[in-house]
Design a protein around this motif. Structure first.
Motif, PDB file in Angstrom:
ATOM      1  N   ALA A  85       3.253  -2.960   5.395  1.00 47.00           N
ATOM      2  CA  ALA A  85       3.043  -3.953   6.448  1.00 47.00           C
ATOM      3  C   ALA A  85       1.566  -4.332   6.473  1.00 47.00           C
ATOM      4  N   CYS A  86       1.301  -5.627   6.652  1.00 47.72           N
ATOM      5  CA  CYS A  86      -0.077  -6.118   6.602  1.00 47.72           C
ATOM      6  C   CYS A  86      -0.390  -6.922   7.849  1.00 47.72           C
ATOM      7  N   GLN A  87      -1.492  -6.580   8.499  1.00 41.54           N
ATOM      8  CA  GLN A  87      -1.962  -7.327   9.667  1.00 41.54           C
ATOM      9  C   GLN A  87      -2.990  -8.354   9.198  1.00 41.54           C
ATOM     10  N   THR A  88      -2.819  -9.582   9.662  1.00 39.00           N
ATOM     11  CA  THR A  88      -3.754 -10.651   9.285  1.00 39.00           C
ATOM     12  C   THR A  88      -4.267 -11.324  10.552  1.00 39.00           C
ATOM     13  N   TRP A  89      -5.504 -11.837  10.481  1.00 36.80           N
ATOM     14  CA  TRP A  89      -6.006 -12.599  11.626  1.00 36.80           C
ATOM     15  C   TRP A  89      -6.861 -13.788  11.226  1.00 36.80           C
ATOM     16  N   ASN A  90      -7.071 -13.977   9.953  1.00 31.53           N
ATOM     17  CA  ASN A  90      -7.706 -15.197   9.472  1.00 31.53           C
ATOM     18  C   ASN A  90      -7.426 -15.279   7.985  1.00 31.53           C
ATOM     19  N   ASN A  91      -6.356 -16.006   7.630  1.00 28.49           N
ATOM     20  CA  ASN A  91      -5.922 -16.018   6.231  1.00 28.49           C
ATOM     21  C   ASN A  91      -6.945 -16.630   5.289  1.00 28.49           C
ATOM     22  N   ALA A  92      -7.935 -17.318   5.835  1.00 29.77           N
ATOM     23  CA  ALA A  92      -8.952 -17.924   4.974  1.00 29.77           C
ATOM     24  C   ALA A  92      -9.935 -16.887   4.443  1.00 29.77           C
ATOM     25  N   VAL A  93      -9.980 -15.725   5.096  1.00 32.37           N
ATOM     26  CA  VAL A  93     -10.927 -14.676   4.693  1.00 32.37           C
ATOM     27  C   VAL A  93     -10.146 -13.456   4.217  1.00 32.37           C
ATOM     28  N   PRO A  94     -10.238 -13.118   2.927  1.00 33.75           N
ATOM     29  CA  PRO A  94      -9.449 -11.980   2.405  1.00 33.75           C
ATOM     30  C   PRO A  94      -9.684 -10.677   3.149  1.00 33.75           C
ATOM     31  N   ASP A  95     -10.923 -10.418   3.605  1.00 37.51           N
ATOM     32  CA  ASP A  95     -11.225  -9.146   4.262  1.00 37.51           C
ATOM     33  C   ASP A  95     -10.607  -9.039   5.648  1.00 37.51           C
ATOM     34  N   SER A  96     -10.003 -10.117   6.141  1.00 33.72           N
ATOM     35  CA  SER A  96      -9.388 -10.068   7.465  1.00 33.72           C
ATOM     36  C   SER A  96      -7.917  -9.684   7.369  1.00 33.72           C
ATOM     37  N   ARG A  97      -7.592  -8.900   6.384  1.00 32.18           N
ATOM     38  CA  ARG A  97      -6.238  -8.374   6.205  1.00 32.18           C
ATOM     39  C   ARG A  97      -6.322  -6.852   6.160  1.00 32.18           C
ATOM     40  N   ALA A  98      -5.476  -6.201   6.914  1.00 34.84           N
ATOM     41  CA  ALA A  98      -5.513  -4.740   6.961  1.00 34.84           C
ATOM     42  C   ALA A  98      -4.111  -4.179   6.792  1.00 34.84           C
ATOM     43  N   CYS A  99      -3.960  -3.289   5.822  1.00 38.11           N
ATOM     44  CA  CYS A  99      -2.671  -2.637   5.592  1.00 38.11           C
ATOM     45  C   CYS A  99      -2.400  -1.657   6.735  1.00 38.11           C
ATOM     46  N   LEU A 100      -1.180  -1.698   7.259  1.00 41.48           N
ATOM     47  CA  LEU A 100      -0.808  -0.831   8.381  1.00 41.48           C
ATOM     48  C   LEU A 100       0.012   0.377   7.945  1.00 41.48           C
ATOM     49  N   GLY A 101      -0.028   0.709   6.666  1.00 45.58           N
ATOM     50  CA  GLY A 101       0.697   1.873   6.156  1.00 45.58           C
ATOM     51  C   GLY A 101       1.342   1.574   4.819  1.00 45.58           C
ATOM     52  N   THR A 102       1.546   2.610   4.045  1.00 49.28           N
ATOM     53  CA  THR A 102       2.115   2.440   2.709  1.00 49.28           C
ATOM     54  C   THR A 102       3.615   2.713   2.713  1.00 49.28           C
ATOM     55  N   SER A 103       4.312   2.045   1.806  1.00 43.88           N
ATOM     56  CA  SER A 103       5.767   2.218   1.722  1.00 43.88           C
ATOM     57  C   SER A 103       6.135   3.627   1.261  1.00 43.88           C
ATOM     58  N   THR A 104       5.256   4.255   0.474  1.00 42.79           N
ATOM     59  CA  THR A 104       5.540   5.598  -0.027  1.00 42.79           C
ATOM     60  C   THR A 104       5.406   6.668   1.057  1.00 42.79           C
ATOM     61  N   SER A 105       4.774   6.321   2.171  1.00 45.28           N
ATOM     62  CA  SER A 105       4.595   7.294   3.256  1.00 45.28           C
ATOM     63  C   SER A 105       5.721   7.223   4.287  1.00 45.28           C
ATOM     64  N   MET A 106       6.685   6.330   4.093  1.00 51.52           N
ATOM     65  CA  MET A 106       7.699   6.078   5.109  1.00 51.52           C
ATOM     66  C   MET A 106       8.504   7.323   5.464  1.00 51.52           C
ATOM     67  N   THR A 107       8.662   7.537   6.773  1.00 49.64           N
ATOM     68  CA  THR A 107       9.564   8.574   7.268  1.00 49.64           C
ATOM     69  C   THR A 107      10.565   7.915   8.215  1.00 49.64           C
ATOM     70  N   MET A 108      11.757   8.509   8.302  1.00 46.78           N
ATOM     71  CA  MET A 108      12.818   7.981   9.148  1.00 46.78           C
ATOM     72  C   MET A 108      13.239   9.034  10.162  1.00 46.78           C
ATOM     73  N   LEU A 109      13.414   8.599  11.403  1.00 50.28           N
ATOM     74  CA  LEU A 109      13.894   9.472  12.468  1.00 50.28           C
ATOM     75  C   LEU A 109      14.937   8.720  13.282  1.00 50.28           C
ATOM     76  N   PRO A 110      15.852   9.441  13.918  1.00 48.60           N
ATOM     77  CA  PRO A 110      16.790   8.739  14.800  1.00 48.60           C
ATOM     78  C   PRO A 110      16.025   8.139  15.976  1.00 48.60           C
ATOM     79  N   LEU A 111      16.346   6.908  16.320  1.00 49.68           N
ATOM     80  CA  LEU A 111      15.630   6.226  17.394  1.00 49.68           C
ATOM     81  C   LEU A 111      15.785   6.946  18.728  1.00 49.68           C
ATOM     82  N   ILE A 112      16.902   7.633  18.892  1.00 44.60           N
ATOM     83  CA  ILE A 112      17.167   8.330  20.158  1.00 44.60           C
ATOM     84  C   ILE A 112      16.131   9.424  20.426  1.00 44.60           C
ATOM     85  N   SER A 113      15.470   9.916  19.359  1.00 46.32           N
ATOM     86  CA  SER A 113      14.440  10.935  19.547  1.00 46.32           C
ATOM     87  C   SER A 113      13.162  10.334  20.124  1.00 46.32           C
TER      88      SER A 113
END
Length: 197
Positions: A85-113
């Motif tokens: 997932a990537c957060q953006t706030w000014n697409n004209a500037v490459p440095d204004s993009r921040a990754c919010l986590g990697t796909s390889t780090s994904m964990t899953m939990l039941p939502l009820i928890s």
């Protein structure tokens, strides 16, 4: 001899097709979660050819979010590797993009928890830019044939939460006899090859 060549060619295509099916079946194995009571949550249909894009605000600042499920986004998030997932706030500037986590780090939990009484799956991504983390609460909504996103907040700082309503977060019961794994697919096609040739 031409009949033999034709048979070998057909056999080759059958083997190739069975291999392709195996790869397809194994493509998103980490997007399936089975609860202790046998309920299966399969989020793999949410893996989209094109990344999802939404907009939201934090305070008075407008942001964009580019996200996909079960695989990294194709969007260039400031050259981050395996970004989920990537957060953006000014697409004209490459440095204004921040990754919010990697796909390889994904964990899953039941939502009820996380939210008592809610059915679905909580996805967590870590290892983002400057230790950013994101949570996606994929909530069961049988009417949501396409995912419906909403931003829940940033609390604490660099920890982002989103809700995603989807029909694919609704559980279904699966017995052992209903489950067909990659090995079964291969065995079926090898059996067909044996009988055909």
């Amino acid at each position: 001899q031409s009949a033999k060549m034709g048979g070998r060619s057909s056999l080759f295509y059958l083997y190739f097709f069975s291999f392709a099916l195996l790869i397809s079946a194994m493509e998103y194995p980490n997007c399936i979660w089975i609860s202790p009571n046998g309920s299966e949550y399969d989020l793999s249909p949410l893996a989209a050819l094109q990344d999802y894009s939404i907009s939201y605000t934090i305070g008075t600042t407008s942001y964009g979010l580019v996200v996909n499920f079960c695989k990294p986004i194709s969007y260039d998030c400031n050259q981050a590797s395996n970004c989920a997932a990537c957060q953006t706030w000014n697409n004209a500037v490459p440095d204004s993009r921040a990754c919010l986590g990697t796909s390889t780090s994904m964990t899953m939990l039941p939502l009820i928890s996380v939210f008592p009484g809610q059915d679905g799956v909580a996805l967590s991504y870590t290892g983002g830019y400057q230790d950013r983390t994101s949570e996606f609460y994929v909530t069961c909504d049988p009417s949501a044939t396409q995912p419906v996103f909403s931003f829940l907040g940033e609390n604490p700082i660099k920890y982002y939460s989103f809700q995603v309503k989807s029909m694919y977060a609704c559980p279904h019961q699966v017995s052992g006899s209903e489950r067909v794994g990659p090995a079964s697919i291969i065995a079926l096609f090898l059996l067909l090859c044996f009988f055909l040739f």
